[in-house]
Design a protein around this motif. Structure first.
Motif, short mmCIF file in Angstrom:
data_model
loop_
_atom_site.label_atom_id
_atom_site.label_comp_id
_atom_site.label_asym_id
_atom_site.label_seq_id
_atom_site.Cartn_x
_atom_site.Cartn_y
_atom_site.Cartn_z
N TYR A 1 45.72 40.18 41.27
CA TYR A 1 45.26 38.89 40.74
C TYR A 1 44.91 37.92 41.87
O TYR A 1 45.62 37.86 42.88
CB TYR A 1 46.39 38.24 39.93
CG TYR A 1 46.04 36.85 39.43
CD1 TYR A 1 46.42 35.71 40.14
CD2 TYR A 1 45.29 36.66 38.28
CE1 TYR A 1 46.08 34.45 39.71
CE2 TYR A 1 44.96 35.39 37.83
CZ TYR A 1 45.36 34.29 38.56
OH TYR A 1 45.03 33.04 38.13
N PRO A 2 43.79 37.20 41.74
CA PRO A 2 42.77 37.29 40.69
C PRO A 2 41.68 38.28 41.07
O PRO A 2 41.25 38.32 42.21
CB PRO A 2 42.23 35.88 40.62
CG PRO A 2 42.35 35.35 42.00
CD PRO A 2 43.54 36.03 42.61
N ILE B 1 38.14 32.68 37.22
CA ILE B 1 39.17 31.98 36.45
C ILE B 1 38.51 30.79 35.77
O ILE B 1 37.63 30.15 36.36
CB ILE B 1 40.30 31.49 37.39
CG1 ILE B 1 41.01 32.69 38.05
CG2 ILE B 1 41.31 30.61 36.65
CD1 ILE B 1 41.91 32.29 39.22
N GLN C 1 38.37 33.93 44.44
CA GLN C 1 37.65 34.08 43.18
C GLN C 1 37.21 32.69 42.70
O GLN C 1 37.91 31.71 42.92
CB GLN C 1 38.55 34.71 42.10
CG GLN C 1 38.84 36.19 42.30
CD GLN C 1 37.60 37.08 42.13
OE1 GLN C 1 36.59 36.67 41.54
NE2 GLN C 1 37.69 38.30 42.65
N TYR D 1 43.81 33.98 33.71
CA TYR D 1 42.38 33.70 33.85
C TYR D 1 41.91 32.50 33.03
O TYR D 1 40.71 32.17 33.00
CB TYR D 1 41.55 34.96 33.53
CG TYR D 1 41.74 36.01 34.61
CD1 TYR D 1 42.63 37.08 34.42
CD2 TYR D 1 41.10 35.89 35.84
CE1 TYR D 1 42.85 38.01 35.42
CE2 TYR D 1 41.33 36.81 36.85
CZ TYR D 1 42.22 37.87 36.64
OH TYR D 1 42.45 38.78 37.64
N ILE E 1 52.14 35.67 38.78
CA ILE E 1 50.82 34.99 38.78
C ILE E 1 51.03 33.48 38.85
O ILE E 1 50.34 32.78 39.60
CB ILE E 1 50.00 35.40 37.53
CG1 ILE E 1 49.52 36.85 37.69
CG2 ILE E 1 48.84 34.45 37.28
CD1 ILE E 1 48.75 37.41 36.51
#
Ligand code: MLT
Length: 323
Positions: free
Chosen positions: A24-25, A29, A58, A85, A261
Motif C-alpha cells: 500500500y498504496p 487514493i 501514488q 483508497y 495502513i
C-alpha cells in the motif's frame, strides 16, 4: 467441502492483509472533501494531498462532495471500502454535526478510523466591500436596527461557517438571514460580487480576498492578532469578547481500514505537515500545521470526542438542530 472453503478464505484473508499493507498504496487514493471546490477545506486538503502523494508515491485525488454541512461527504466515506483508497478530510463539523443532526448517514464515533489532525484555522468575520458598517460595533448596531435584513452566507448546518454565525448571532442576540451554499468557495464568489452581506469564514479562504480589498474584515475569532492579517482586530479588541473559535481539521478512513495502513497514512501526514511548502502556505493563509503528536490516530480521536462534549451544551442551548 464448504467448511474447507471457508477455512481457506479466512486463511487467505489473514495472510492477504499484511501483503495489502506492505504494497500500500499501489494505486490512486481518493480524498473526499465534504464541501465544494475552492473553499477553505478544499484548500487545506489540496496542500496536504499534494505533499502526501509525493511521500507515498501514488496520486491522491480530491473529490468534492458538498451538501448538508459536510455530512453527505462524510457519509460517502463511511460507506467506502476500508482498503485505504478512500479518505476523508473534514473539520470541526464532524463534531458539531454529531450534535446538530437528529439523523446522520453515519455513526460519528464508530464509522471511521482516525489518521490524524491537520491544522486549526482561525476564522474572520467578513463583509462585501461596499457594506455600510465600517467596523464590528457598527455592524452589530446595523444588524439590530435592520433586524434580520442582513444576509449571512454559510456552508449549511454543521459547517464551520454555520457554527461561527450561530455563535455570533447568539452573542449579539440578533438574527441574521442565512443564505446556505455547498461550501464557502461559492459563497465567497457571491460575497465578492456583493450578492450577500456577511460571512464568517476561515482565514484559508479569506486572507487573500481581504488583502486584495475585494472584501472587508471586521474581526478575527483568534485570541491574538494574526501575522497574516496584522490590521484586522480580534473580536475582543473590536468589542465582542468571547467570540473565539478555531476550526480544526482531521483525516479519517472508513472503519475497518487496517492499522498498518492507518499508521502509514499518519506517518505520511506528519511528513506533509513538516513539508516547507505546506508550512509556508499555511502561514501565508493564517494557520499552522498540527504537531506530530496531534497528527496521530489518538490525537484526532481525543480532539473529536472532547469537541463533541464541548459543543453539545452550546448547540443545545442555541436550540439549533437539523432533521
Ligand atoms: C465550512 O465549514 O464553512 C466549510 O469550511 C466551508 C468550505 O470548506 O467550503
Amino acid at each position: 467441502m464448504l467448511k474447507h472453503l471457508a477455512a481457506a478464505a479466512t486463511f487467505a484473508a489473514i495472510f492477504a492483509a499484511p501483503a495489502q499493507a506492505q504494497n500500500y498504496p499501489s494505486r490512486t487514493i481518493t480524498m473526499v472533501v465534504p464541501f465544494a471546490a475552492g473553499g477553505p477545506t478544499d484548500t487545506v486538503s489540496r496542500l496536504v494531498a499534494e505533499s502526501m502523494s509525493k511521500d507515498l508515491g501514488q496520486q491522491i485525488i480530491i473529490e468534492n462532495v458538498g451538501g448538508a454541512g459536510g455530512t453527505l461527504g462524510a457519509g460517502r466515506v463511511a460507506k467506502a471500502d476500508p482498503d485505504g483508497y478512500t479518505l476523508l478530510l473534514h473539520h470541526i463539523g464532524m463534531a458539531t454535526s454529531a450534535v446538530l443532526y437528529r439523523k446522520l448517514p453515519y455513526d460519528t464515533l464508530n464509522a471511521f478510523e482516525y489518521v490524524g489532525l491537520v491544522t486549526e484555522v482561525p476564522m474572520t468575520l467578513v463583509a462585501r466591500a461596499n457594506f455600510e458598517p465600517t467596523d464590528l460595533k457598527s455592524l452589530i448596531a446595523y444588524a439590530k436596527a435592520n433586524k434580520d435584513q442582513v444576509t449571512y452566507a454559510n456552508a449549511g448546518i454543521g459547517a464551520a461557517s454555520h457554527l461561527c454565525g450561530m455563535l455570533f448571532m447568539s452573542k449579539i442576540e440578533t438574527p441574521l438571514t442565512t443564505v446556505p451554499y455547498k461550501g464557502t468557495g461559492p459563497a465567497m464568489t457571491d460575497l465578492v460580487g456583493g450578492q450577500v452581506d456577511v460571512m464568517c469564514d476561515q482565514t484559508t479562504n479569506t486572507t487573500n480576498q481581504i488583502k486584495s480589498g475585494k472584501i472587508k474584515a471586521y474581526a478575527t475569532t483568534s485570541k491574538e492578532r494574526l501575522a497574516a492579517l496584522p490590521d484586522v482586530p480580534t473580536a475582543a479588541e473590536a468589542g465582542l469578547p468571547g467570540f473565539e473559535v478555531g476550526i480544526w481539521h482531521g483525516v479519517y478512513a472508513p472503519k475497518g481500514t487496517s492499522s498498518e495502513i492507518v499508521q502509514k497514512l499518519s506517518a505520511s501526514l506528519q511528513k506533509a505537515l513538516k513539508d516547507p511548502a505546506v508550512v509556508k502556505r499555511f502561514a501565508d493563509l493564517g494557520t499552522t500545521p498540527s504537531s506530530d503528536a496531534e497528527a496521530t490516530p489518538e490525537g484526532l480521536k481525543t480532539k473529536l470526542t472532547s469537541e463533541i462534549d464541548r459543543w453539545s451544551p452550546v448547540i443545545k442551548a442555541a436550540g439549533v438542530y437539523a432533521d
